[in-house]
Scaffold this active site. Structure first.
Site, PDB file in Angstrom:
ATOM      1  N   ASP A 206      40.887  31.189  42.387  1.00  0.00           N
ATOM      2  CA  ASP A 206      41.454  32.458  42.857  1.00  0.00           C
ATOM      3  C   ASP A 206      40.556  33.102  43.760  1.00  0.00           C
ATOM      4  O   ASP A 206      39.075  33.018  43.598  1.00  0.00           O
ATOM      5  CB  ASP A 206      41.394  33.503  41.318  1.00  0.00           C
ATOM      6  CG  ASP A 206      41.990  34.677  41.927  1.00  0.00           C
ATOM      7  OD1 ASP A 206      43.146  35.053  42.149  1.00  0.00           O
ATOM      8  OD2 ASP A 206      41.007  35.808  41.502  1.00  0.00           O
ATOM      9  N   GLU A 284      43.149  29.558  46.683  1.00  0.00           N
ATOM     10  CA  GLU A 284      43.994  30.600  47.253  1.00  0.00           C
ATOM     11  C   GLU A 284      43.486  31.319  48.500  1.00  0.00           C
ATOM     12  O   GLU A 284      42.379  32.166  48.605  1.00  0.00           O
ATOM     13  CB  GLU A 284      43.847  31.720  46.133  1.00  0.00           C
ATOM     14  CG  GLU A 284      44.984  32.804  46.517  1.00  0.00           C
ATOM     15  CD  GLU A 284      44.561  34.379  46.009  1.00  0.00           C
ATOM     16  OE1 GLU A 284      45.152  35.258  46.164  1.00  0.00           O
ATOM     17  OE2 GLU A 284      43.357  34.409  45.445  1.00  0.00           O
TER      18      GLU A 284
END
Ligand code: GLC
Length: 575
Positions: A206, A284
């Site tokens: 993330d 990401e």
């Protein structure tokens, strides 16, 4: 080099189609209105039957849920509302028994403000964990500098107990970790190993771009206020241009992302992962720098540029592929997606209001035929669309509430502010999965309030049970296309050669694999017009493998190909 790579046996994650599960909304096994591991385990047969190969689960860790799990309060636990560690293990085993891999979501940039590490860090300036987060003295009676959080307001939060400010790129409830402290790394790598030891197959990483900030912490030079920028991004610029968006964004937030040190850190993480056989890291981020030299950093980063458009057109995809594939370092493997828990669902994003169903189908065909690993998002297989929440009290996405409040304070009427915020809120794509056409869409029992309202269109066929028995449903289309991909080596390991590069209405290309030897022609009619196309290809004949409109495997002469509006056509060339 390209040729040699193509011949190398592919890893599981290069062959796989990934499916993202948003755990809160996927399947509610204990009837409390919130998805959980019991529910996910019960749906593994559904996923196996759908034909996906790997699952990415959005964060399942204990969390106060300010950012729906992206605020982790314990990296080695399971959120009690999702179940126990044993429930997790049963899910993982069940997935593995069905040949489905599982990757987790690793939030490195920040923890929850309720993580024990942060609680200790706040307790005193002398606490050994003080330096695990980013603390600074204020300046001139205010925060240390003028940095903002893109989730709304200053990026600094004052802490009375210790009379300092802590830094948070996202919500105030998501304090940034100080990755320059080696103890932070050590603790996080332990958590990483904990799940790898249990057998998970890797991680989606993330928000890696924001792990480091400029350590000198200079003020940003942007002249706009954050609210002015938010309005410009959502309503357009006064002069009608939006070309400045990227530059403007950089001028406000540029010191807070993609800073020195992040690639070394990712390489360290790669070394941890490589202690275990056959695991994968997906970042990401869309910067190809995260591939490192192609073998020493992340295995994949998302081709987000492909999805950043209002329409999936042939020139758009042609240009994207040309640039993206050329930019990858040798040996790097592409990764494509059109959907996730942060964006508008593809049906709304790319639909034109008239041909949404057909556009969703060609979009899937694109994902499954381009070179690279596709990532799908739960619910797209039944054509789920965005749901604009009808009341602000339903909102769970904090930036959307900030957006709403910003509109209200600048004089927008509550009705209009609600419409605008609902349109922007990430809640729109996070509503519970509709499993059947009964109250609560079969997600939770009747009478239970689901954590986000279900999209009422479950009653109009947007649910799994209704689509299962309809041969022409979106669900069965997904199954068919996933099967074709699996059976067609060139679609998995083949190289990519664009055809008819200036075509406006359709996108055509070849995928060629050496081992086994196979060349496929893929033509996607992205328009509502019937087309007559000419292909001058070696051999001149092809065996149809898939068509959304024509009956099965006919052999055709390729000289002239007739395509129906929005037809998807895949054929194997015969020499
Ligand atoms: C990522 C996640 C998003 C989250 C943010 C902060 O962008 O995809 O959902 O809000 O990071 O963790």
């Amino acid at each position: 080099m390209e040729k040699k790579d193509r011949m190398a046996p592919l890893k599981w994650w290069q062959k796989a189609v990934f499916y993202q599960i948003y755990p809160r909304s996927f399947a509610d096994g204990n009837g409390d209105g919130i998805g959980d591991f019991i529910g996910m385990t019960e749906r593994l047969d559904y996923l196996a039957d759908l034909g996906i190969d790997a699952i990415w689960i959005s964060p399942h860790f204990p969390s106060p849920q300010f950012d729906v799990g992206y605020d982790v309060s314990d990296y080695v636990g399971v959120a009690p509302e999702y179940g126990t560690l044993d429930d997790f293990k049963r899910f993982l085993d069940g997935a593995h028994q069905r040949g489905i891999r599982v990757i987790l979501d690793l939030v490195l940039n920040h923890t929850s403000h309720l993580h024990q590490w942060f609680i200790e860090s706040c307790s005193s300036r002398d606490h050994p964990r003080r330096d695990w987060y980013i603390w600074r003295d204020g300046k001139n009676g205010g925060p240390p500098n003028n940095w903002n959080s893109p989730f709304g307001g200053s990026a600094w939060k004052y802490d009375e107990t210790t009379d300092q400010y802590y830094y948070h790129y996202f919500l105030t409830e998501q304090p940034d970790l100080n990755w320059r402290n080696p103890e932070v790394k050590k603790a996080m790598w332990e958590a990483v190993r904990f799940w790898l030891d249990l057998g998970v197959d890797g991680y989606r990483l993330d928000a890696i771009g924001t792990i480091f900030e400029n350590p000198a912490m200079p003020d940003h030079p942007c002249k706009m206020t954050q609210e002015e920028m938010r309005r410009a991004l959502n309503h357009g610029f006064p002069d009608g241009s939006d070309k400045k968006v990227g530059t403007l964004w950089k001028s406000m937030y540029g010191e807070q992302y993609e800073q020195e040190g992040v690639h070394e850190l990712m390489q360290e993480l790669r070394a941890v992962i490589d202690e275990y056989p056959d695991r994968v890291l997906v970042g990401e981020n869309d910067d190809v720098k995260y591939y490192g030299d192609g073998s020493n950093e992340l295995h994949m980063v998302f081709n987000f540029p492909l999805m950043k458009t209002e329409r999936i057109t042939a020139p758009w995809v042609q240009a994207n592929q040309k640039e993206r594939l050329a930019s990858l370092p040798p040996g790097a493997w592409p990764c494509n997606t059109l959907n996730n828990h942060d964006t508008s669902r593809l049906l709304n994003r790319y639909g034109d209001g008239q041909h949404d169903d057909a556009i969703a189908r060609t979009s899937l065909a694109l994902m499954l035929t381009l070179r690279g690993t596709p990532f799908l998002y739960n619910g797209e297989e039944i054509g789920m669309s965005d749901y604009r929440l009808p009341d602000i009290s339903f909102f769970r996405d904090p930036p959307a509430v900030w957006f709403y409040n910003g509109e209200i304070s600048s004089g927008t009427s509550p009705e209009t502010a609600l419409l605008l915020a609902a349109d922007d809120s990430r809640d729109r794509c996070r509503t519970p999965m509709p499993w059947s056409n009964v109250v609560n869409a079969g997600f939770s029992p009747e009478g239970v309030t689901t954590w986000l309202p279900v999209n009422p269109n479950y009653a109009k066929g947007i649910n799994v049970a209704d689509q299962r028995d309809h041969p022409e449903s979106m669900l069965n289309f997904y199954k068919r296309m996933l099967r074709i991909r699996k059976q067609t080596p060139a679609l998995i390991n083949g190289d990519y050669t664009p055809l008819h590069e200036t075509a406006e209405n359709y996108f055509a290309f070849l995928r060629h694999s050496d081992d086994p030897e196979q060349t496929c022609l893929v033509v996607l009619n992205l328009s509502d017009k019937a087309l007559t196309l000419k292909f001058e290809l070696q051999g001149g004949a092809a065996r149809g493998l898939f068509s959304s409109h024509k009956p099965g495997s006919e052999t055709v002469r390729l000289g002239v190909l007739e395509l129906a509006p929005f037809e998807i056509y895949i054929a194997e060339l015969i020499s």
